[in-house]
Structure formats: C-alpha cells, structure tokens
Write an enzyme that holds these catalytic residues in place. Structure first.
Site, PDB file in Angstrom:
ATOM      1  N   CYS A  15      13.324  11.911   5.966  1.00 50.79           N
ATOM      2  CA  CYS A  15      13.307  11.673   7.178  1.00 50.79           C
ATOM      3  C   CYS A  15      14.833  12.013   7.692  1.00 50.79           C
ATOM      4  O   CYS A  15      15.175  12.126   8.862  1.00 50.79           O
ATOM      5  CB  CYS A  15      12.947  10.379   7.774  1.00 50.79           C
ATOM      6  SG  CYS A  15      13.529   9.074   7.039  1.00 50.79           S
ATOM      7  N   GLU A  25       9.771   2.697  10.232  1.00 47.93           N
ATOM      8  CA  GLU A  25      10.691   3.847  10.267  1.00 47.93           C
ATOM      9  C   GLU A  25      10.041   4.954  10.151  1.00 47.93           C
ATOM     10  O   GLU A  25       9.042   5.097   9.339  1.00 47.93           O
ATOM     11  CB  GLU A  25      11.468   3.396   8.919  1.00 47.93           C
ATOM     12  CG  GLU A  25      12.937   3.988   8.859  1.00 47.93           C
ATOM     13  CD  GLU A  25      12.974   5.432   8.230  1.00 47.93           C
ATOM     14  OE1 GLU A  25      13.187   6.276   8.910  1.00 47.93           O
ATOM     15  OE2 GLU A  25      13.375   5.214   7.055  1.00 47.93           O
ATOM     16  N   GLY A  63       7.076   6.092   7.584  1.00 47.31           N
ATOM     17  CA  GLY A  63       5.752   7.175   7.344  1.00 47.31           C
ATOM     18  C   GLY A  63       5.679   7.981   8.696  1.00 47.31           C
ATOM     19  O   GLY A  63       6.891   7.899   9.710  1.00 47.31           O
ATOM     20  N   SER A  64       4.517   8.522   9.085  1.00 43.24           N
ATOM     21  CA  SER A  64       4.803   9.359  10.275  1.00 43.24           C
ATOM     22  C   SER A  64       4.626   8.753  11.437  1.00 43.24           C
ATOM     23  O   SER A  64       4.432   7.595  11.570  1.00 43.24           O
ATOM     24  CB  SER A  64       3.467  10.444  10.338  1.00 43.24           C
ATOM     25  OG  SER A  64       2.182   9.469  10.383  1.00 43.24           O
ATOM     26  N   ASN A  65       5.076   9.435  12.482  1.00 41.84           N
ATOM     27  CA  ASN A  65       5.020   8.804  13.852  1.00 41.84           C
ATOM     28  C   ASN A  65       3.931   8.454  14.348  1.00 41.84           C
ATOM     29  O   ASN A  65       3.530   7.571  15.054  1.00 41.84           O
ATOM     30  CB  ASN A  65       5.700   9.989  14.743  1.00 41.84           C
ATOM     31  CG  ASN A  65       7.327   9.726  14.878  1.00 41.84           C
ATOM     32  OD1 ASN A  65       7.821  10.286  13.857  1.00 41.84           O
ATOM     33  ND2 ASN A  65       7.928   9.249  15.863  1.00 41.84           N
ATOM     34  N   LYS A  70       0.875  -1.274  -0.128  1.00 40.34           N
ATOM     35  CA  LYS A  70       0.117   0.008  -0.080  1.00 40.34           C
ATOM     36  C   LYS A  70       0.954   1.326   0.056  1.00 40.34           C
ATOM     37  O   LYS A  70       1.487   1.662   1.031  1.00 40.34           O
ATOM     38  CB  LYS A  70      -0.860   0.088   1.337  1.00 40.34           C
ATOM     39  CG  LYS A  70      -1.782   1.064   1.043  1.00 40.34           C
ATOM     40  CD  LYS A  70      -2.190   1.739   2.451  1.00 40.34           C
ATOM     41  CE  LYS A  70      -3.015   3.020   2.392  1.00 40.34           C
ATOM     42  NZ  LYS A  70      -2.163   4.085   1.814  1.00 40.34           N
ATOM     43  N   GLU A 112       9.649  17.500  14.410  1.00 34.10           N
ATOM     44  CA  GLU A 112      10.165  17.283  12.662  1.00 34.10           C
ATOM     45  C   GLU A 112       8.966  18.178  11.911  1.00 34.10           C
ATOM     46  O   GLU A 112       7.763  18.244  12.162  1.00 34.10           O
ATOM     47  CB  GLU A 112       9.779  15.898  12.295  1.00 34.10           C
ATOM     48  CG  GLU A 112      10.007  15.668  10.727  1.00 34.10           C
ATOM     49  CD  GLU A 112       9.927  14.110  10.448  1.00 34.10           C
ATOM     50  OE1 GLU A 112       8.960  13.695  10.725  1.00 34.10           O
ATOM     51  OE2 GLU A 112      11.084  13.635   9.721  1.00 34.10           O
ATOM     52  N   GLY A 127       2.808   5.394  12.368  1.00 31.06           N
ATOM     53  CA  GLY A 127       3.725   4.298  12.926  1.00 31.06           C
ATOM     54  C   GLY A 127       3.430   3.648  14.293  1.00 31.06           C
ATOM     55  O   GLY A 127       3.529   2.615  14.566  1.00 31.06           O
TER      56      GLY A 127
END
Ligand code: UN1
Length: 503
Positions: free
Chosen positions: A294, A260, A238-240, A185, A395, A243
């Site tokens: 990142c 990650e 992707g984003s925290n 995806k 970030e 994630g």
C-alpha cells in the site's frame, strides 16, 4: 526456471487452526490451499478451513484467557514477546524462504520483511517496561492526577497477504503487550506464514487461548470477527472494500477500529533532485514487492526539465529487472500473488491504454516456458497519464507506474493531492524551502524527503489520511495505545485536612 523443491518445515507440516492452545482442523468443508505463485503446480500445504463455529471457539478461548493475561505484569508479557522474537530470529531464513515460496516476493525482500517484523516484536516487548500513563500537577493542593492504561479485552486482528509476517507482527505484538487476547485471521493465501508466527509465540510460552489463529474463507466466517459482542476492538489491514465494511460494523457497535487500506502514492522529482538517488527510490518504490504494497510508488510527477532524462534512466534500469521466482537468485521481481491479482494488473494496463496513456515499457503477462505456470507480469510504465483517469486515481497493487509532468510547484502538489488516497509520498529535491512547503501542503500520513515512499519503522507512527485509513496510527506508542483503555485518576492526599475546592 525449475520449481524450487519445498523444504518441509515444521510450520508447513502443521497447517492447522490454533484454538485454545491446540492445533486443530477447521470445521468448514472448504480447504485453503497454499500454492506457489511462481509455479501454481506446486502445492505447499492445505488447511481445513475454519467456519463460524471455530471462530466462536476461538473467541471463547480468548475470553477465558483474558483475566490471566491481563493479570500478567507488562514486563512479564514483554519477556514472552522477547523470547518469541529470539525464536523468530533463529527461524528467520527458514520462514523467509517459505514466504518467497508462498507469497512470491524475492528472497532479499522476504528477509527484509522478517527483520522488520522481528524488530517490531522486540520494540513492543520493551514497551512492557514503559507502558505507563502520564502524571500531571493538579489545580488543587495535595492532589495528584495520573493516568493508567488497561487492555480492552478480546480483539480481532485481520491481515492481508502482501506482508504475511510483518503486518501480523505489528498488530499482534502491541495487542499482546497491552494485555489483550487475540483472534487472528490472516489472508487465506498465506497460511504457512501465519502458522509460523503463531508457532513462535507458542514456543515462547504464551499461555493457551491468549493468541488464537483462524484461517478460512471470509464468506464461511461471516462478519463474526467484528460483530461478536465479546470482540472489543478490531485491527484490520486490507482492501478499501472490506475495510469500509469492517469500519461500518465496528462503528455501529461503537468499538474502536483501525483500518489501514489502500494507497496511490506519488513521488515528485524536482529539477534540482539528485537523479541517481531518485532513480533508486522510484525503482524500489514502484517495483519492489512487485508493487504489491500500500506504500508503493504508483504515481510519478516529473519536473518537465528533467522528465525525458529521468525516464531514459528509469527505462534502462527497468530493462535490467529479471522477473522470476522469488527463490531464484537472479530474480529482481517476483510474480503477482495469485491469478486474481495478476488479472487486476492486466486490467489496469488495458484501462491505461484505453484512456490514451503512452505505454513506455512492459504491459504483458510473461508466459514463455515455465513462466506459463506462474502469475508473472512485466514491470510497466505509462507516460502522459491524465489526472482524471482511473490509472491516476485507483489503486492497482501491482508493478504499474503512472507518469505525468509539470514545471509548476503548486501544480505538482495539486496533482499529488488529486486522488482519494493519502498514505505516503516522496519529494526529491535539494531545495529545503520547497521540501518543507511540500511537507506542509501534501495530504498524506507519511512524507519521505529524498527517500522512497515505502517502509516504516517500529518507533514511529504508520498510517494515512483520506481513503487510506481510519482510526489510530499503527506501530510506535500509538499502535499500542489502540489496544488499551485509559483511566484518569484524581487522588486527594490532604488527609484529615479539609480539601479547599477551587470550584
Ligand atoms: C512497507 O512499505 O514496508 O499493506 C509496509 C501494506 C502496508 C505495509 C507497507 N500496510 O502494504
């Protein structure tokens, strides 16, 4: 700035889901629209989005294909991967152009990303001949101890929009060479590139069902890619926020997961550094890929002695960056990927100002003429950023660099470590002792000495500590091991003679 005409490529013309070896429409009523971030009037393609029912079909297909793919020998799997890499090499320029149009990055960056992704596929293709386990002597005479590796089964691969080719490549290739079958995806902003990579594997002869592509809004698919019982591992970048959710659901199921996530990577420039080298590294790290990686350099710690001189050099260089569409040869930095990312960049610029940091350059959206139709933000630098401020801690994922100064080495390390992330970092100095101290004391998964914070290579592990990631490292052997189970074998070949057990 005139919008560059879209060259119709086969990849754009088949913007569909790929399930069980067939290109099909998704069942959701929501469409994914691929647009050019440099000119949002230009629609590159539309996809009928996938929903839960399509994901289930993809999982069914992957489950059905698993025994056959598992039984295919690793060298034979490797030959299919190598063929896909060769096909992608032939399509490299075409896909790089498409990437510039769809994601916004400038063409040289898109070509660099294609090269990196293809190299990763080649590297993992070769692993088909090398993937064996270890052999060790036993405590017992006439006994052999060895390990073997086995594919986990059906795996989910969930990827972001910032590296629409390289990140899928570095997850799909190790999964496939390991013998796993995949439900992939990609981020909804970059469907054309996702189709491009899957098409290459199809054309290379990958059997139906081994790699399936589902594109659609996360909300339409729900958490099924992580919680469905037949999914045996999840690899996510992707984003925290997402994630952590993926990690929690996968953790509750007890399946392996690699997430990650973000970075807030510091570059420390010491007083004895080669300033020209450091300048080139900071330029690439902070403003390359429009800061949307990142591994971007987003915090700069300058030795007080060289700080003014370095900032003068940096500002002169930044003034030369021409922001513009990715396919325009003159462009040195492309747009933000979409309106939402552009707004995030602008919000953090407003936060920086409010927090009392000194704006040295940039700070605005560019809206003159045709720029008004794109998501362009100026490269931005703040000096005097307080380590407790949001601009130091959070970030941005855009071309915004936060600067501070110190003349104390321990303080520099403390400033660098004072942040929830720990992906990568850079230290510029000629002093080997300091460089090694920095390497030891910094909290990061990757350390760059006299080189920019960005990048990675297929043959070495990639990943971070703290809020930057959980699970196994990616790329290299580790990247492949994530997709396999190990079996330890105790083989006694004493035969008729009785084994004298030690214990
Ligand atoms: C790189 O710096 O070349 O999402 C790769 C990201 C990282 C990849 C960075 N996962 O930006």
């Amino acid at each position: 700035m005139t919008p560059t005409a879209t060259k119709t490529t086969p990849e754009v013309s088949i913007l569909k889901q790929y399930i069980a070896g067939k290109w099909v429409d998704g069942s959701s009523s929501r469409e994914i629209v691929s647009t050019n971030p440099a000119d949002n009037r230009q629609v590159l393609g539309k996809v009928k989005g996938a929903d839960k029912s399509d994901v289930l079909k993809a999982i069914d297909a992957a489950q059905k294909a698993f025994p056959g793919w598992k039984a295919t020998t690793p060298p034979a799997r490797g030959r299919i991967l190598m063929k896909a890499a060769l096909i992608l090499r032939e399509r490299k320029e075409e896909l790089a152009r498409l990437m510039s149009l769809e994601q916004g990055k400038i063409l040289p960056e898109a070509l660099g990303e294609m090269e990196k992704g293809i190299t990763l596929i080649e590297w993992f293709a070769g692993e088909g001949l090398r993937m064996g386990g270890i052999t060790q002597p036993s405590e017992l005479a006439k006994n052999l101890l060895y390990t073997t590796r086995h594919p986990r089964g059906v795996v989910s691969i969930i990827t972001p929009w910032n590296f629409p080719f390289a990140i899928p490549a570095w997850k799909i290739a190790p999964a496939l060479i390991s013998g796993c079958t995949v439900v992939f995806k990609p981020a909804s902003l970059v469907p054309a590139l996702a189709v491009g990579i899957v098409k290459a594997f199809e054309d290379a002869g990958l059997p139906p069902g081994v790699l399936n592509l589902v594109m659609g809004a996360g909300s339409a698919m729900g958490d099924i890619l992580v919680e469905e019982p037949r999914i045996k591992a999840v690899s996510f970048t992707g984003s925290n926020e997402i994630g952590k959710r993926v990690h929690t659901i996968a953790g509750a199921r007890g399946i392996p997961v690699v997430c990650e996530m973000g970075g807030k990577n510091p570059a420390v420039i010491w007083d004895d550094a080669d300033l020209e080298l450091a300048l080139a590294g900071v330029m690439k790290g902070a403003f390359g890929s429009t800061g949307q990686r990142c591994t971007a350099t987003s915090r700069l710690i300058l030795h007080t002695k060289i700080a003014d001189q370095f900032l003068k050099m940096l500002l002169a260089e930044v003034a030369k960056i021409k922001v513009g569409p990715g396919l325009d040869k003159a462009s040195g930095m492309g747009p933000a990927v979409d309106e939402s990312q552009m707004n995030t960049d602008l919000e953090y610029i407003a936060i920086g100002k409010k927090e009392g940091a000194k704006l040295l350059c940039g700070g605005n959206r560019i809206t003159t003429g045709d720029y008004a139709h794109g998501w362009f933000v100026e490269p931005t630098i703040f000096d005097g950023v307080s380590p407790k401020s949001r601009l130091w801690q959070e970030e941005v994922f855009g071309p915004v660099l936060a600067v501070t100064r110190t003349d104390d080495f321990d303080k520099a390390v403390e400033l660098a470590n004072d942040c929830p992330f720990g992906l990568t970092c850079a230290f510029y100095s000629q002093d080997l002792t300091l460089a090694m101290r920095f390497t030891e004391e910094i909290e990061a998964g990757m350390v760059h000495l006299n080189s920019p914070t960005i990048g990675g290579e297929a043959q070495v592990p990639f990943g971070g500590v703290k809020g930057s990631g959980v699970g196994e490292r990616e790329m290299a052997k580790e990247g492949m091991h994530f997709f396999t189970e190990q079996k330890t074998v105790f083989l006694d070949y004493t035969g008729a003679r009785r084994a004298s057990n030690l214990y």
